[in-house]
Scaffold this motif. Structure first.
Motif, short mmCIF file in Angstrom:
data_model
loop_
_atom_site.label_atom_id
_atom_site.label_comp_id
_atom_site.label_asym_id
_atom_site.label_seq_id
_atom_site.Cartn_x
_atom_site.Cartn_y
_atom_site.Cartn_z
N SER A 213 0.87 -1.23 -0.10
CA SER A 213 -0.10 -0.10 0.00
C SER A 213 0.95 1.24 0.03
N ARG A 214 1.83 1.14 0.29
CA ARG A 214 3.01 2.32 0.44
C ARG A 214 3.56 2.48 -0.77
N VAL A 215 3.64 1.71 -1.65
CA VAL A 215 4.41 1.58 -3.00
C VAL A 215 3.55 2.18 -4.17
N ASN A 216 4.46 2.77 -5.16
CA ASN A 216 3.86 3.47 -6.37
C ASN A 216 4.05 2.53 -7.38
N MET A 217 4.86 1.88 -7.60
CA MET A 217 5.13 0.81 -8.75
C MET A 217 6.09 -0.36 -8.45
N VAL A 218 5.70 -1.57 -8.96
CA VAL A 218 6.48 -2.53 -8.84
C VAL A 218 7.21 -2.68 -10.02
N ILE A 219 8.59 -3.07 -10.02
CA ILE A 219 9.56 -3.20 -11.18
C ILE A 219 10.18 -4.59 -10.87
N VAL A 220 9.99 -5.58 -11.77
CA VAL A 220 10.78 -6.91 -11.57
C VAL A 220 11.28 -7.30 -12.94
N GLY A 221 12.32 -8.25 -13.06
CA GLY A 221 12.81 -8.77 -13.95
C GLY A 221 11.88 -10.25 -14.52
N ALA A 222 12.32 -10.74 -15.36
CA ALA A 222 11.73 -11.91 -16.07
C ALA A 222 12.87 -13.16 -16.23
N HIS A 223 12.35 -14.35 -16.21
CA HIS A 223 13.11 -15.59 -16.87
C HIS A 223 12.78 -15.77 -18.39
N ASN A 238 4.14 -14.24 -8.37
CA ASN A 238 2.82 -14.27 -8.56
C ASN A 238 2.23 -13.52 -7.28
N MET A 239 2.75 -13.83 -6.07
CA MET A 239 2.23 -13.37 -5.01
C MET A 239 2.48 -11.73 -5.10
N VAL A 240 3.40 -11.27 -5.29
CA VAL A 240 3.80 -9.75 -5.69
C VAL A 240 2.91 -9.04 -6.67
N ALA A 241 2.56 -9.93 -7.79
CA ALA A 241 1.72 -9.39 -8.83
C ALA A 241 0.30 -9.23 -8.12
N LEU A 242 -0.22 -10.45 -7.41
CA LEU A 242 -1.63 -10.33 -6.86
C LEU A 242 -1.75 -9.26 -6.03
N ALA A 243 -0.55 -9.02 -5.02
CA ALA A 243 -0.84 -7.67 -4.16
C ALA A 243 -0.72 -6.64 -4.94
N ALA A 244 -0.21 -6.49 -5.91
CA ALA A 244 -0.16 -4.96 -6.76
C ALA A 244 -1.32 -4.94 -7.37
N GLN A 245 -1.96 -6.16 -7.95
CA GLN A 245 -3.28 -5.92 -8.47
C GLN A 245 -4.42 -5.41 -7.44
N ARG A 246 -4.45 -6.04 -6.27
CA ARG A 246 -5.26 -5.77 -5.19
C ARG A 246 -5.26 -4.34 -4.79
N HIS A 247 -4.09 -3.60 -4.94
CA HIS A 247 -3.79 -2.29 -4.36
C HIS A 247 -3.68 -1.26 -5.55
N ALA A 248 -4.16 -1.78 -6.87
CA ALA A 248 -4.10 -0.96 -7.95
C ALA A 248 -2.68 -0.35 -8.37
N VAL A 249 -1.74 -1.12 -7.96
CA VAL A 249 -0.13 -0.40 -8.21
C VAL A 249 0.26 -1.39 -9.37
N PRO A 250 0.82 -0.37 -10.47
CA PRO A 250 1.36 -0.89 -11.61
C PRO A 250 2.58 -1.82 -11.58
N PHE A 251 2.33 -2.94 -12.09
CA PHE A 251 3.15 -4.25 -12.06
C PHE A 251 3.98 -4.10 -13.34
N VAL A 252 5.27 -3.53 -13.55
CA VAL A 252 6.07 -3.22 -14.63
C VAL A 252 7.01 -4.57 -15.05
N VAL A 253 7.34 -5.13 -15.91
CA VAL A 253 8.26 -6.13 -16.18
C VAL A 253 9.46 -5.46 -17.10
N VAL A 254 10.78 -5.39 -16.72
CA VAL A 254 11.77 -5.23 -17.60
C VAL A 254 12.65 -6.29 -18.10
N ALA A 255 12.65 -6.44 -19.33
CA ALA A 255 13.40 -7.60 -19.88
C ALA A 255 14.00 -7.36 -21.17
#
Length: 354
Positions: A213-223, A238-255
């Protein structure tokens, strides 16, 4: 007038990525055309021709037409690199007459040239992979703004370079790093970020929902990025992505584009996971007594499962940032189609019949 340099750079990159397939297909088409040249049509065709007065081998009109179509349609990479070439029937028919030594010499020289060109093109692709981190990092200032709070999981070089670039552009932001148990790669990333002067906080994986809830954006890598826009990523993602969706936080993948996979998760050849050693979770000496006990049917009472990857469905991903720019999950299949031939996705087994 808008700046056309980014468009030109993207176009050049696409041309370079197609270079390997283009070189191989061009060589095969030219060799097929040479094989067709000089062949005569048998009496099965509508044209009357006395083949007895010609030294060239004869083929039916149907065989010539089929190989002409093969010459016009560029074959796949797998077909060209198989032991049996595309023009198998043509070569076998032609090998029964004519100078086989000369043809084998021509094939050998063409194979050497093809090998040299492919190795050179693969070298270009390796150089391109090495530079993809810089191309992705250049987009950091467009996505990371002042005083933002970013969350990531584990340790990804692409994410690290992305955050470094934002820091170098005088962006002030904070990063929450989930530790990524049981290998705890998040600890390594946190140390690297602190050395660059980034304000960093390490949290446990189980604290992601509490902190999101304190986060503005999730930035993660990918296999790997699948053809449907899904992501194969380190376990816990997947747990992080579900938490981001629940709190309407953008989930960004850089690869990088080299992580694009032309397969879908439901394809049988796709292994979404692999299991690591239980020693990452438990000390065998401490739990050996528990592992020795078993039920009446012989199965152990204590089992240890240590998966490596998670699958994140495309509906949980907000944006992909690659070396070619930002893309939505629904666009990934079109991006993958530019880099792969559909014929290369199915591995055909060679016939064992004699």
């Amino acid at each position: 007038m808008p700046d056309v340099q980014p468009l030109v750079s993207e176009f050049v990159l696409k041309l370079k990525r197609r270079r390997v397939l283009h070189i191989i297909k061009e060589e095969d088409i030219s060799s097929t055309a040479v094989g067709i040249e000089g062949l005569s049509v048998t009496a099965e065709s509508d044209d009357e021709y006395d083949s007895g007065n010609d030294d060239h081998p004869t083929l039916s009109a149907a065989v010539l037409a089929a190989h002409a179509r093969n010459a016009l349609r560029a074959p796949s990479l797998q077909t060209l690199l198989e032991d049996i070439p595309v023009s198998t029937a043509l070569s076998r028919s032609a090998s029964s007459a004519g100078d086989s030594d000369g043809k084998s010499g021509d094939k050998s020289s063409k194979a050497r040239k093809l090998k040299h060109d492919v190795i050179a093109a693969i070298g270009d692709l390796i150089d391109e992979i090495d530079t993809c981190y810089d191309q992705i990092s250049e987009q950091a200032v467009e996505h990371i703004h002042q005083n933002e709070v970013i969350l990531t999981l584990g340790r990804s070089r692409t994410v690290k370079e992305f955050l470094y670039a934002a820091k170098e552009k005088k962006r002030y932001f904070r990063v929450f790093v989930a530790e990524g148990a049981p290998r705890y790669q998040g600890h390594v990333l946190a140390k690297e970020l602190v050395e660059k002067g980034v304000q960093t906080t390490v949290i446990t994986d189980s604290a992601v929902f509490a902190m999101i809830s304190r986060v503005n954006m999730v930035i993660v890598g990918a296999h790997a990025i699948m053809a449907n826009g899904g992501v194969i990523a380190p376990v816990g993602m997947n747990m992080v992505a579900l938490a981001a969706q629940r709190h309407a936080v953008p989930f960004v993948v850089v690869a990088g584009s080299h992580k694009l996979c032309p397969l879908y998760p439901h394809n049988p050849e796709v292994l979404l996971n692999e299991l690591k050693s239980p020693s990452d979770l438990l000390d065998f000496g401490e739990f050996s007594n528990c592992m020795n006990f078993s039920t009446q049917d012989g199965t152990p009472l204590l089992n240890v499962v240590n998966p490596t990857f998670d699958y994140v469905p495309p509906k949980l991903v907000s944006l992909f940032i690659t070396d070619t720019g930002g893309h939505s999950p629904s666009y990934m299949y079109r991006l993958i189609a530019e880099y792969y031939s559909a014929d290369d996705l199915v591995v055909r087994r060679k016939s064992t019949s004699s």
